[in-house]
Design a protein around this motif. Sequence first.
Motif, PDB file in Angstrom:
ATOM      1  N   PHE A 113       0.832  -1.204   0.000  1.00 21.68           N
ATOM      2  CA  PHE A 113       0.000   0.000   0.000  1.00 21.68           C
ATOM      3  C   PHE A 113       0.871   1.260   0.000  1.00 21.68           C
ATOM      4  O   PHE A 113       0.557   2.246  -0.669  1.00 21.68           O
ATOM      5  N   PHE A 157     -10.282   1.439   3.977  1.00 26.89           N
ATOM      6  CA  PHE A 157     -10.095   0.021   3.733  1.00 26.89           C
ATOM      7  C   PHE A 157      -8.920  -0.479   4.560  1.00 26.89           C
ATOM      8  O   PHE A 157      -7.979   0.266   4.815  1.00 26.89           O
ATOM      9  N   VAL A 203      -6.589  -2.774  -3.133  1.00 24.59           N
ATOM     10  CA  VAL A 203      -7.208  -3.254  -1.896  1.00 24.59           C
ATOM     11  C   VAL A 203      -7.670  -4.699  -2.046  1.00 24.59           C
ATOM     12  O   VAL A 203      -7.433  -5.545  -1.176  1.00 24.59           O
TER      13      VAL A 203
END
Length: 298
Positions: A113, A157, A203
Motif C-alpha cells: 500500500f 479500507f 485493496v
Amino acid sequence: MTITAPRTPRPVDHLVLPTAGLDSARARLECLGFTVAPVGKHPFGTENVCVFLGDGSFLELLAVSQREMCEEEARNGNVFVARDQAYRFRNGDEGFSALVMGTHDATGDHEAFTKAGISAGNILDFFRPFTSPDGKEDIAGFRLAFAADLRAPDAFFFTCQRLNTPKVDRAALQTHKNGVFELREIVLSEVNPTDFQYLLQEVVNQRDVTAHSFGMDVRSATANVAVLTPQGLRSFFGIEASENERGLRLQAFVLAVRDIAAVETLLMTNNIPYEKRGSRLIVHKAPGQGAAIAFEAS
C-alpha cells in the motif's frame, strides 16, 4: 519483456458499520433475523457486536465506549480510531465506514500500500478478550494494514491478519433465523467509479475490472465489490446519492439467503419496512443499521 505475476484476490473479511449504541444495533439486527454475538471490547476505547456468516465473513457494528481514550489513541496514530472519529464527525454515528479484506501478511500489505501511494498510516496490532456463546474465554489478536484515498474521506479500507484465532465453535453464531449464509456483494457509490479503479484493485488485489454503464465491479475471492453511479444505485437499490458529491461511499451490501419467502414473512411479522426489487428484498438503513441490506435468494 516484463512478465507481471498473477494476483490472488483477497477474501472479504468483514464490514465496519458505526453505530450510536450497541443495544439499539443488537435490537435492530435481531428484528432482521440475525444471531448477534456477545459484546467485544477493544483496548482503544471502542466496542462491537458482530454477526458471523457461514462463509467466514462478518458484520461489525462498532460503537464508542470511552471517548477520551479514543481521542488519545487517535492523536497517537491509531488509524482505526482516527478514521472512525472522522467518519462520525462528517456523517453521524450511524453508517458504513470500512471494507476489510482478509490476509495472511498484513506487513506485506502495508509495504504494498505504501509503494502504491495509498497507505492510510501505520500498521495496528492489538489483542482483545473473546467470549464464546457458551462462556469460554480466549484472546483474539489482529494486525491491520490500512489503505485510503484523500479524495474519498468517507470510506476506508484495511486488511486484517489474525495473529491468534480463538478455537471456538461458531456454528450457533453462524445460524440465523433469516437464513442468511453468505455475503454476496458490497456496494459503493461514486459519480465516476473508474476514478477509484486503482485503489480498489490494490485493496482487493485484483487486476481484472468489469466496467459497465452503471459503474464497475471488482471481484474479490469471496464477494463482488461494486461501485455504482448515482443512477445505478437508484436503479438497483432505490438509494439516492447526489450527482454533485464526489468520493467513494459505502452504501449497501447483499446477503444470500436460502428462502426469500421466509425472509419476507419475517420482515412483515417484525414490522420491518422493505422494498422488492427484482429477486431482492431491500431493507433501507435505520437506527442501528447504518447501511441498506439486500436479501437475495441463493
